[in-house]
Design a protein around this motif. Structure first.
Motif, PDB file in Angstrom:
ATOM      1  N   THR A 139      -9.844 -16.096 -52.880  1.00 35.85           N
ATOM      2  CA  THR A 139      -9.195 -17.211 -53.535  1.00 35.85           C
ATOM      3  C   THR A 139      -9.449 -18.689 -52.554  1.00 35.85           C
ATOM      4  O   THR A 139      -9.852 -19.824 -53.049  1.00 35.85           O
ATOM      5  CB  THR A 139      -7.824 -17.250 -53.845  1.00 35.85           C
ATOM      6  N   TYR A 140      -8.965 -18.350 -51.372  1.00 31.34           N
ATOM      7  CA  TYR A 140      -9.296 -19.414 -50.146  1.00 31.34           C
ATOM      8  C   TYR A 140     -10.788 -19.926 -50.255  1.00 31.34           C
ATOM      9  O   TYR A 140     -10.892 -21.091 -50.064  1.00 31.34           O
ATOM     10  CB  TYR A 140      -8.638 -18.961 -48.797  1.00 31.34           C
ATOM     11  N   SER A 150      -1.915 -19.112 -58.597  1.00 30.36           N
ATOM     12  CA  SER A 150      -1.759 -19.614 -57.009  1.00 30.36           C
ATOM     13  C   SER A 150      -2.453 -20.924 -56.868  1.00 30.36           C
ATOM     14  O   SER A 150      -1.900 -21.606 -56.237  1.00 30.36           O
ATOM     15  CB  SER A 150      -2.267 -18.358 -56.082  1.00 30.36           C
ATOM     16  N   ILE A 151      -3.636 -20.910 -57.490  1.00 30.71           N
ATOM     17  CA  ILE A 151      -4.555 -22.147 -57.297  1.00 30.71           C
ATOM     18  C   ILE A 151      -3.995 -23.413 -58.123  1.00 30.71           C
ATOM     19  O   ILE A 151      -3.691 -24.272 -57.594  1.00 30.71           O
ATOM     20  CB  ILE A 151      -5.953 -22.097 -57.924  1.00 30.71           C
ATOM     21  N   ALA A 192      -0.760 -24.482 -56.238  1.00 31.22           N
ATOM     22  CA  ALA A 192      -1.137 -25.105 -55.100  1.00 31.22           C
ATOM     23  C   ALA A 192      -1.679 -26.510 -55.288  1.00 31.22           C
ATOM     24  O   ALA A 192      -1.295 -27.409 -54.781  1.00 31.22           O
ATOM     25  CB  ALA A 192      -2.264 -24.405 -54.507  1.00 31.22           C
ATOM     26  N   SER A 246      -4.161 -27.724 -50.217  1.00 34.95           N
ATOM     27  CA  SER A 246      -4.069 -26.805 -51.582  1.00 34.95           C
ATOM     28  C   SER A 246      -4.490 -25.352 -51.137  1.00 34.95           C
ATOM     29  O   SER A 246      -3.702 -24.391 -51.787  1.00 34.95           O
ATOM     30  CB  SER A 246      -4.929 -27.241 -52.403  1.00 34.95           C
ATOM     31  N   LYS A 247      -5.502 -25.097 -50.517  1.00 37.25           N
ATOM     32  CA  LYS A 247      -6.059 -24.020 -49.934  1.00 37.25           C
ATOM     33  C   LYS A 247      -4.905 -23.074 -49.435  1.00 37.25           C
ATOM     34  O   LYS A 247      -4.784 -22.039 -49.588  1.00 37.25           O
ATOM     35  CB  LYS A 247      -7.341 -24.017 -49.245  1.00 37.25           C
ATOM     36  N   SER A 257      -2.143 -22.091 -51.422  1.00 37.81           N
ATOM     37  CA  SER A 257      -2.382 -21.097 -52.318  1.00 37.81           C
ATOM     38  C   SER A 257      -1.965 -19.624 -51.554  1.00 37.81           C
ATOM     39  O   SER A 257      -1.697 -18.684 -52.067  1.00 37.81           O
ATOM     40  CB  SER A 257      -3.881 -21.095 -52.679  1.00 37.81           C
TER      41      SER A 257
END
Length: 568
Positions: A202-203, A380-381, A384, A409-410, A413
């Motif tokens: 995701t990151y 989560s995104i 964030a 934001s990263k 998350s």
């Protein structure tokens, strides 16, 4: 999507000794498919990529360039979560149609609502670069306070939702024979590994990762459900026997409550509960940040409308899935955890392990586990993005660059997922499920400020804020006062007596009605007092803008004050 009611441990289940054996074949299939989606997650960074991922548009919204099919899979993966595939049939298994099957009509009601308002939200967000619903409210009223209320509500409502995706993975691991027991490392290590992998891709890939994985997730879900709905009824006596077994169980007296175990068909006094659960859930679902994030990643407003037309295909699958809860009754499924305690949340994984060869059970386990990864990543995104845009940039660092926004934001998350993991590890699972009820109650209170404002500024910003606050307090207090008769714990359900009507109804919808009444009354008073209602940075043209609509582009050209630099 998640059912706003809980399926508590079924008192009719006989407590059996836990089978601590590991299903090696099923676990191997699960691991292989999990590795496949992991590779897809990391490679997704190159999927329809712009110059870089150093902006929320690129990292958090996939560059706003997803077409009809990508959006369809992304929205399906976003709304139909692992918890849906665990909780809806579990509710049908434990307490019947009111608690479980309402999820089917509510998704059907949902899509016309999306068709009507989400295209407008996409257009105005496209015109002004809005990333969240709180961004829109900020632009519509020039109110930092109202925007903050919407952002905080969305952020809080998403937390237990993410946690429940991890609960879904735990259910699969427990039935497979791992992830349980007294040793904390043995119990939690598999889930911890899944979390680290999810956090990593995701990151690195942002919204593109769940967009790609959603293809695999949906293919597995459709395969598993179609096979199950064809094969299982023939194995367990046909639908007549299945419905008969479910009706007998629901009519049986519960040892805990002294009342019927559940409802085969909603009866007298239950129609309001069924109807308000359906309508309230339909109004609430697309208020969640992850739903809006998936929608705003679309390439055009017509993409949103096309998806509203074809997404009901998922409702059909959901209906079949819900009926598997009653198939489990006829099959005599005993969902008992590794701790030896009955747990209705395990009923579908247990049914598949009992009724299918180990390799196909592994495919089913993978469908549920991967079905947790997609929404958990999007949630989560979205959370964030909400924190970054509407808390960090609005209140902490107003001059943050696009690159700084993306970096914050990263990192956020990762923190969001870590919080969800701690939530799962430290809290009783039944409490985790019950706290998710607050998500639906809370998020519905943002509906007036977001949806009504897409059509009118008649409502006053301070009235909207007051209505939101009253709805939040009322809904939270009423939900707390609901005690689960099986466990004796607060936040034990989503139904309470509705004022005036006197029947049980969904607490979220009652709070919503009170919210609207307060908003209307205060708006009349504030408008009569000529209290300033803030500045609107949008125009009527913004709500119809589309990426490929020549008529609207001509109108916008004639009114250049709303044009962004790229359109000029």
């Amino acid at each position: 999507m998640s059912a706003p009611t809980t399926a508590a441990a079924d008192p009719m289940i006989s407590v059996m000794a836990a089978d601590t054996g590991v299903n090696g074949v099923a676990l191997a299939v699960l691991i292989i498919l999990f590795l496949v989606v992991t590779v897809l997650g990391f490679s997704a960074a190159r999927f329809r990529r712009g110059d870089n991922l150093d902006s929320l548009d690129e990292w958090g919204l996939g560059g706003r360039r997803f077409g009809t099919w990508v959006t369809w899979f992304l929205l399906g993966g976003d709304l139909y979560t692992a918890y849906t595939f665990v909780a809806v049939p579990a509710a049908m298994f434990a307490t019947g149609s009111v608690a479980g099957f309402f999820a089917v009509p509510y998704t059907i009601v949902l899509y016309p609502i999306i068709f009507v308002f989400m295209a407008r939200l996409w257009s105005v967000s496209h015109r002004h670069g809005y990333v969240t619903s709180a961004d829109f409210v900020r632009g519509r009223y020039g109110s930092r306070e109202l925007s903050l209320a919407i952002a905080v509500t969305g952020f809080l409502a998403t937390m237990p939702y993410i946690a429940l995706q991890l609960v879904g993975i735990q259910a699969v691991l427990e039935v497979a024979g791992v992830g349980g027991g007294d040793n904390w490392l043995a119990a939690d290590l598999p889930l911890l590994v899944a979390f680290v992998i999810l956090a990593a891709y995701t990151y690195t890939s942002g919204l593109r990762a769940p967009a790609m994985i959603a293809f695999v997730k949906d293919a597995l879900i459709y395969l598993v459900i179609i096979v199950a709905i064809i094969y299982l009824p023939t194995k367990f006596g046909g639908w007549e026997h299945i419905f008969g077994a479910a009706e007998d169980k629901m009519a049986a007296t519960s040892e805990t409550t002294g009342k019927p175990t559940g409802s085969f068909v909603p009866g007298d006094g239950q129609m309001w509960a069924y109807a308000t659960l359906g309508l309230g859930s339909a109004l609430a679902l697309f208020m969640y940040p992850h739903s809006i994030t998936a929608s705003l990643s679309s390439s055009s407003r017509n993409t949103i409308r096309r998806n509203a037309a074809i997404l009901p295909a998922y409702s059909f699958v959901l209906g079949l899935l819900a009926l598997l809860g009653w198939v489990a009754i006829a099959a005599g499924t005993k969902p008992v955890g590794l701790d030896g305690e009955p747990n209705a949340q395990l009923v579908i994984p247990q049914l598949f392990e009992d009724a299918f060869p180990a390799w196909f059970a592994g495919v089913a386990f993978a469908a549920i586990a991967i079905g947790a990864l997609v929404p958990a990543a999007i949630m989560s995104i979205a959370a964030a993005n909400t924190f970054t845009r509407n808390i960090y940039k609005e209140w902490i660092n107003p001059h943050a660059t696009d690159k700084q926004e993306a970096k914050v934001s990263k990192l956020m998350s990762l923190l969001v997922k870590a919080f969800a993991l701690i939530f799962v590890f430290t809290m009783d699972k039944q409490n985790a499920i019950n706290f998710q009820l607050l998500g639906g109650i809370w998020i519905l209170q943002t509906f007036p400020a977001v949806v009504f404002s897409l059509y009118t500024r008649w409502f006053h910003k301070w009235a909207l804020l007051a209505g939101w606050a009253v709805g939040m307090v009322y809904g939270t207090v009423q939900a707390y006062q609901v005690v689960n008769p099986a466990t004796g714990k607060h936040f034990g359900g989503s139904l309470d007596v509705m004022p005036v009507i006197g029947d049980l109804g969904y607490i979220a919808l009652t709070a919503f009605v009170i919210n609207i009444l307060v908003t209307v009354v205060l708006t009349l008073l504030l408008r009569a007092g000529k209290v300033d209602n803030g500045t609107d940075e949008t125009t009527a043209y913004d709500y119809h803008a589309d990426a490929d609509d020549p008529r609207v582009r001509k109108d916008l050209t004639e009114n250049p004050k709303t044009l962004g630099a790229e359109e000029v």
